[in-house]
Design a protein around this motif. Sequence first.
Motif, PDB file in Angstrom:
ATOM      1  N   VAL A 113       0.850  -1.204   0.000  1.00  0.00           N
ATOM      2  CA  VAL A 113       0.000   0.000   0.000  1.00  0.00           C
ATOM      3  C   VAL A 113       0.883   1.250   0.000  1.00  0.00           C
ATOM      4  CG1 VAL A 113      -1.841   1.240   1.194  1.00  0.00           C
ATOM      5  CG2 VAL A 113      -1.834  -1.271   1.184  1.00  0.00           C
ATOM      6  N   VAL A 114       1.956   1.226   0.777  1.00  0.00           N
ATOM      7  CA  VAL A 114       2.925   2.336   0.770  1.00  0.00           C
ATOM      8  C   VAL A 114       3.427   2.580  -0.649  1.00  0.00           C
ATOM      9  CG1 VAL A 114       5.206   3.099   1.529  1.00  0.00           C
ATOM     10  CG2 VAL A 114       3.721   1.864   3.124  1.00  0.00           C
ATOM     11  N   MET A 115       3.822   1.499  -1.304  1.00  0.00           N
ATOM     12  CA  MET A 115       4.321   1.608  -2.680  1.00  0.00           C
ATOM     13  C   MET A 115       3.290   2.277  -3.577  1.00  0.00           C
ATOM     14  SD  MET A 115       3.692   0.039  -5.766  1.00  0.00           S
ATOM     15  CE  MET A 115       2.783  -1.394  -5.185  1.00  0.00           C
ATOM     16  N   ALA A 116       2.031   1.832  -3.466  1.00  0.00           N
ATOM     17  CA  ALA A 116       0.985   2.367  -4.343  1.00  0.00           C
ATOM     18  C   ALA A 116       0.714   3.839  -4.054  1.00  0.00           C
ATOM     19  CB  ALA A 116      -0.293   1.539  -4.199  1.00  0.00           C
ATOM     20  N   VAL A 117       0.746   4.225  -2.791  1.00  0.00           N
ATOM     21  CA  VAL A 117       0.585   5.648  -2.440  1.00  0.00           C
ATOM     22  C   VAL A 117       1.703   6.451  -3.099  1.00  0.00           C
ATOM     23  CG1 VAL A 117       0.691   7.342  -0.560  1.00  0.00           C
ATOM     24  CG2 VAL A 117      -0.604   5.203  -0.246  1.00  0.00           C
ATOM     25  N   GLY A 118       2.912   5.935  -2.998  1.00  0.00           N
ATOM     26  CA  GLY A 118       4.070   6.668  -3.520  1.00  0.00           C
ATOM     27  C   GLY A 118       4.090   6.801  -5.015  1.00  0.00           C
ATOM     28  N   LYS A 119       3.501   5.822  -5.722  1.00  0.00           N
ATOM     29  CA  LYS A 119       3.536   5.897  -7.181  1.00  0.00           C
ATOM     30  C   LYS A 119       2.396   6.712  -7.761  1.00  0.00           C
ATOM     31  CE  LYS A 119       0.842   1.944  -8.818  1.00  0.00           C
ATOM     32  NZ  LYS A 119       0.690   0.938  -9.852  1.00  0.00           N
ATOM     33  N   ALA A 120       1.437   7.107  -6.910  1.00  0.00           N
ATOM     34  CA  ALA A 120       0.249   7.800  -7.421  1.00  0.00           C
ATOM     35  C   ALA A 120       0.589   9.165  -8.003  1.00  0.00           C
ATOM     36  CB  ALA A 120      -0.791   7.945  -6.314  1.00  0.00           C
ATOM     37  N   GLY A 121       1.701   9.739  -7.575  1.00  0.00           N
ATOM     38  CA  GLY A 121       2.093  11.044  -8.103  1.00  0.00           C
ATOM     39  C   GLY A 121       1.378  12.204  -7.440  1.00  0.00           C
ATOM     40  N   GLU A 122       0.572  11.931  -6.422  1.00  0.00           N
ATOM     41  CA  GLU A 122      -0.136  12.989  -5.681  1.00  0.00           C
ATOM     42  C   GLU A 122       0.688  13.355  -4.443  1.00  0.00           C
ATOM     43  OE1 GLU A 122      -3.154  14.571  -6.432  1.00  0.00           O
ATOM     44  OE2 GLU A 122      -2.586  13.667  -8.339  1.00  0.00           O
ATOM     45  N   PRO A 123       0.450  14.547  -3.883  1.00  0.00           N
ATOM     46  CA  PRO A 123       1.204  14.926  -2.681  1.00  0.00           C
ATOM     47  C   PRO A 123       1.087  13.861  -1.587  1.00  0.00           C
ATOM     48  CG  PRO A 123       0.026  16.815  -3.532  1.00  0.00           C
ATOM     49  CD  PRO A 123      -0.429  15.628  -4.351  1.00  0.00           C
ATOM     50  N   ALA A 124       2.218  13.416  -1.084  1.00  0.00           N
ATOM     51  CA  ALA A 124       2.272  12.427  -0.014  1.00  0.00           C
ATOM     52  C   ALA A 124       3.603  12.591   0.688  1.00  0.00           C
ATOM     53  CB  ALA A 124       2.156  11.004  -0.579  1.00  0.00           C
ATOM     54  N   ASP A 125       3.615  12.316   1.982  1.00  0.00           N
ATOM     55  CA  ASP A 125       4.834  12.429   2.778  1.00  0.00           C
ATOM     56  C   ASP A 125       4.969  11.122   3.543  1.00  0.00           C
ATOM     57  OD1 ASP A 125       6.707  12.796   4.782  1.00  0.00           O
ATOM     58  OD2 ASP A 125       6.135  14.889   5.137  1.00  0.00           O
ATOM     59  N   ARG A 126       6.013  10.370   3.164  1.00  0.00           N
ATOM     60  CA  ARG A 126       6.208   9.049   3.760  1.00  0.00           C
ATOM     61  C   ARG A 126       6.113   9.094   5.285  1.00  0.00           C
ATOM     62  NH1 ARG A 126      12.066   7.663   2.872  1.00  0.00           N
ATOM     63  NH2 ARG A 126      12.163   9.066   4.663  1.00  0.00           N
ATOM     64  N   ASP A 127       6.628  10.155   5.898  1.00  0.00           N
ATOM     65  CA  ASP A 127       6.718  10.191   7.351  1.00  0.00           C
ATOM     66  C   ASP A 127       5.432  10.672   8.027  1.00  0.00           C
ATOM     67  OD1 ASP A 127       9.255   9.202   7.073  1.00  0.00           O
ATOM     68  OD2 ASP A 127      10.189  11.175   7.050  1.00  0.00           O
ATOM     69  N   LYS A 128       4.375  10.934   7.226  1.00  0.00           N
ATOM     70  CA  LYS A 128       3.077  11.276   7.824  1.00  0.00           C
ATOM     71  C   LYS A 128       2.017  10.232   7.491  1.00  0.00           C
ATOM     72  CE  LYS A 128       3.804  16.254   7.932  1.00  0.00           C
ATOM     73  NZ  LYS A 128       3.549  17.547   7.251  1.00  0.00           N
ATOM     74  N   LEU A 129       2.422   9.195   6.811  1.00  0.00           N
ATOM     75  CA  LEU A 129       1.485   8.228   6.248  1.00  0.00           C
ATOM     76  C   LEU A 129       1.071   7.164   7.266  1.00  0.00           C
ATOM     77  CD1 LEU A 129       0.234   7.113   3.589  1.00  0.00           C
ATOM     78  CD2 LEU A 129       2.463   6.103   3.089  1.00  0.00           C
ATOM     79  N   SER A 130      -0.257   6.899   7.345  1.00  0.00           N
ATOM     80  CA  SER A 130      -0.765   5.825   8.206  1.00  0.00           C
ATOM     81  C   SER A 130      -1.597   4.867   7.364  1.00  0.00           C
ATOM     82  CB  SER A 130      -1.627   6.406   9.327  1.00  0.00           C
ATOM     83  OG  SER A 130      -0.876   7.311  10.122  1.00  0.00           O
ATOM     84  N   ILE A 131      -1.502   3.580   7.679  1.00  0.00           N
ATOM     85  CA  ILE A 131      -2.186   2.557   6.889  1.00  0.00           C
ATOM     86  C   ILE A 131      -2.822   1.532   7.803  1.00  0.00           C
ATOM     87  CG2 ILE A 131      -1.810   0.636   5.275  1.00  0.00           C
ATOM     88  CD1 ILE A 131       0.454   2.426   4.084  1.00  0.00           C
ATOM     89  N   GLY A 132      -4.085   1.198   7.517  1.00  0.00           N
ATOM     90  CA  GLY A 132      -4.785   0.199   8.317  1.00  0.00           C
ATOM     91  C   GLY A 132      -5.626  -0.736   7.456  1.00  0.00           C
ATOM     92  N   PHE A 133      -6.049  -1.828   8.074  1.00  0.00           N
ATOM     93  CA  PHE A 133      -6.970  -2.791   7.450  1.00  0.00           C
ATOM     94  C   PHE A 133      -8.094  -3.066   8.431  1.00  0.00           C
ATOM     95  CE2 PHE A 133      -2.798  -3.628   5.665  1.00  0.00           C
ATOM     96  CZ  PHE A 133      -3.050  -3.783   4.317  1.00  0.00           C
ATOM     97  N   GLY A 134      -9.337  -3.034   7.942  1.00  0.00           N
ATOM     98  CA  GLY A 134     -10.471  -3.355   8.814  1.00  0.00           C
ATOM     99  C   GLY A 134     -10.526  -2.485  10.050  1.00  0.00           C
ATOM    100  N   GLY A 135     -10.047  -1.230   9.926  1.00  0.00           N
ATOM    101  CA  GLY A 135     -10.133  -0.296  11.045  1.00  0.00           C
ATOM    102  C   GLY A 135      -9.000  -0.411  12.055  1.00  0.00           C
ATOM    103  N   VAL A 136      -8.006  -1.244  11.771  1.00  0.00           N
ATOM    104  CA  VAL A 136      -6.872  -1.397  12.696  1.00  0.00           C
ATOM    105  C   VAL A 136      -5.611  -0.847  12.023  1.00  0.00           C
ATOM    106  CG1 VAL A 136      -5.438  -3.046  13.983  1.00  0.00           C
ATOM    107  CG2 VAL A 136      -7.900  -3.477  13.680  1.00  0.00           C
ATOM    108  N   TRP A 137      -4.969   0.122  12.658  1.00  0.00           N
ATOM    109  CA  TRP A 137      -3.756   0.691  12.065  1.00  0.00           C
ATOM    110  C   TRP A 137      -2.597  -0.292  12.142  1.00  0.00           C
ATOM    111  CZ3 TRP A 137      -4.748   4.524   9.102  1.00  0.00           C
ATOM    112  CH2 TRP A 137      -5.714   5.482   9.440  1.00  0.00           C
ATOM    113  N   ALA A 138      -1.896  -0.466  11.009  1.00  0.00           N
ATOM    114  CA  ALA A 138      -0.693  -1.295  10.976  1.00  0.00           C
ATOM    115  C   ALA A 138       0.547  -0.414  11.043  1.00  0.00           C
ATOM    116  CB  ALA A 138      -0.653  -2.144   9.702  1.00  0.00           C
ATOM    117  N   ALA A 139       0.436   0.781  10.492  1.00  0.00           N
ATOM    118  CA  ALA A 139       1.560   1.723  10.500  1.00  0.00           C
ATOM    119  C   ALA A 139       0.985   3.119  10.707  1.00  0.00           C
ATOM    120  CB  ALA A 139       2.324   1.649   9.178  1.00  0.00           C
ATOM    121  N   ARG A 140       1.675   3.935  11.485  1.00  0.00           N
ATOM    122  CA  ARG A 140       1.247   5.309  11.722  1.00  0.00           C
ATOM    123  C   ARG A 140       2.417   6.248  11.549  1.00  0.00           C
ATOM    124  NH1 ARG A 140      -4.036   6.995  14.399  1.00  0.00           N
ATOM    125  NH2 ARG A 140      -3.554   8.305  12.617  1.00  0.00           N
ATOM    126  N   GLU A 141       2.163   7.331  10.840  1.00  0.00           N
ATOM    127  CA  GLU A 141       3.163   8.383  10.649  1.00  0.00           C
ATOM    128  C   GLU A 141       4.513   7.826  10.226  1.00  0.00           C
ATOM    129  OE1 GLU A 141       2.877  10.769  14.164  1.00  0.00           O
ATOM    130  OE2 GLU A 141       0.882  11.475  13.639  1.00  0.00           O
TER     131      GLU A 141
END
Lengths: 408, 408
Positions: free
Chosen positions: B326-354
């Motif tokens: 998911v990180v990879m896909a966010v990064g390739k989208a070409g839209e503003p994104a900052d790796r160090d502010k990014l949070s990702i979850g599945f089913g409402g549970v965060w796996a990674a934050r900031e």
Amino acid sequence: MDHPVSPLAKPFPAMPQIAGVVPHVVRAGYKDWGRCDLTYVTLEPGTVVAGVFTRNLCCSSEVEIGRENVKQGQARALVVNAGNSNAFTGYRGREAVEQIMAQVADYLGCPKEQVFVSSTGVIGVPLPKDKAREGVDKALTAEPCSWEDAANTIATTDTFAKGATATAMVDDTKVTISAIIKGSGMIAPDMATMLGYLFTDAAVEPAFLQECLSAANVRTFSCITVDSDTSTSDTVLAFATGKAGNVPLASFGSPGADAFAAAIHDVCRQLAHLVVRDGEGAQKFIAVTVTGAVSDESARKVGMAIANSPLVKTAIAGEDANWGRVVMAVGKAGEPADRDKLSIGFGGVWAAREGLPLADYDEAPVAAHLKGHDVTIEVDLGLGEGSATVWTCDLTHGYISINADYRS
Amino acid sequence: MDHPVSPLAKPFPAMPQIAGVVPHVVRAGYKDWGRCDLTYVTLEPGTVVAGVFTRNLCCSSEVEIGRENVKQGQARALVVNAGNSNAFTGYRGREAVEQIMAQVADYLGCPKEQVFVSSTGVIGVPLPKDKAREGVDKALTAEPCSWEDAANTIATTDTFAKGATATAMVDDTKVTISAIIKGSGMIAPDMATMLGYLFTDAAVEPAFLQECLSAANVRTFSCITVDSDTSTSDTVLAFATGKAGNVPLASFGSPGADAFAAAIHDVCRQLAHLVVRDGEGAQKFIAVTVTGAVSDESARKVGMAIANSPLVKTAIAGEDANWGRVVMAVGKAGEPADRDKLSIGFGGVWAAREGLPLADYDEAPVAAHLKGHDVTIEVDLGLGEGSATVWTCDLTHGYISINADYRS
């Protein structure tokens, strides 16, 4: 290398040593495996460097640091870690890279900006600093190894070792390029990465080396796709030791510059093709040539839309000359196109011309062509002089098995 | 409907008749099959129309003509041909569409611009004019049919019939929307197509109907993807007969306009979800919600980059909470994104934050969530207030089997 060797694999070539370049491999133990996983290449003082890097915005610290340090133009060493990409690991990942740079720079007595580090493998796990320290310690005094050993050691899920070589006459001096690469696209479990390294004994100014590499990149690495997913760590570096003794190449005005640039381009194209040939699940190597576009860049974008289309890639996997899917992909590319001027062929045989299926289209030679391992798709947009060729592989059950039929 | 019914299928709903709208189905025999394949819907005089169409530059004559004729705002009939998309067929395809329009307009005594035609199925074969003429002849005097019969007749490789309905109170008047759709993404053999039709008894000005449909489209049909391939024939039309007798809706200033727009949006979302639920080979229905983007459109683009990533889709197929992809896909989208502010979850549970994996990440609830048919992915970019949800399905062996394991 757990997977069966790709049916599209090429044997590792006889690769000349490059004066001033010495590769070594050791086992750092980044993963629980018996193989070597740390590659250390020393470069004699005076070696210059150029690089191209992923545009992924969530790139690794290795990419961030490498992109910055390539600007000063000098290199003394390359370290490649396999089994851990160190991407998305925050400050801890950055610390690991800086530790490696400092450790090597101390040993060689050079500025740490001249030590280049790449990592490939699992994401989200900081590269373990203790294993890196011990691995680099061993590497600093290791015996030299072959290019093939180095190519195997930078690999992760690749199914075969990948190398390419070329020579050029610069004025009266023969210069040689030897290069290795790893990658099965951007598509391996836990995300593989394309890492490529070119080494040459040519004497060349850093800016001109960068110009040659960037130009080659546009027509080679930027023209391949396995699955449209862009890695966070993609890196290609070129190192030139100057040991061949030619008059340094400073621009395309220098004698032999064209020959040198052509050799760099040739090696980059060979490396790019090898990555596609190891695309996960690949059974077919596909070249898509687009002509008649309004510009070369427009042709490349149309080619990539075709090469990234799951419908086109599954059709080729099914050995199906489904030109309707190519029409669809041309239309979705968003580049200038006119349905009624569009021509599409396979293996050099037109199936449709100027917007209409050919009445006398003979599918027999096309069907025979599609049964082979090497497939070509030709598209003529009929609008202008722009052209490009891009390369991809087919989309098969093997891709799904490798990427879905497991739990990380 | 040769393939097994999707495990994500929904039963066809109880769909109200719409005053002024009468569907009929007949067999034109466009393919060698026993089923009905021509749908004919009559619309009483005064019915207004709005439409959204594919942006594919190689679109069919049906799309070209429909896009033009929707501008005059009035409709008397809809004809949908299944089994032949009539795309990439040049002037012969256009003649077939114009023949159908003239034939129906003659019978109804209306301008031919008020007859809308869609076609779906094989590409590159002109719609046979004789079969179309005989089919339409039968349809003009056929008995009315049910919505479910119509939904089945517009289908090609769909595995279940798809319909949706909603009501709204416009001032004191209840208005009803009934709608049908076909499509398994843009991905069926020989290229399927998304065709959707909404029918309402509401009285509404054409421009406002278009405004409601276009707005709903942005957040529904434009937010689904099965495989990133854009059909040459995608069409959604909305027809409003005015028979409910409400004061005509002219703008969002009209009483009840918000309720009506919400009902249109609701039906479009239901239809869009049904298409994803019939995505070829789909085993999981995936909702990707992106928050914290710099704008809603930026959030949608990031969501689509995730939803189109083969690596993300195969990970979900493998029930693997592979947030690195998911990180990879966010990064390739070409839209503003900052790796160090990014949070990702599945089913409402965060796996990674900031930008960092969570130290106390508990994978057990995530693993349980991924075993279900309905999966959610949450991404917080941490940059702004923009948000969007997009929907897709997983990428499985079923997709490869349907699209590669055959010769057309």
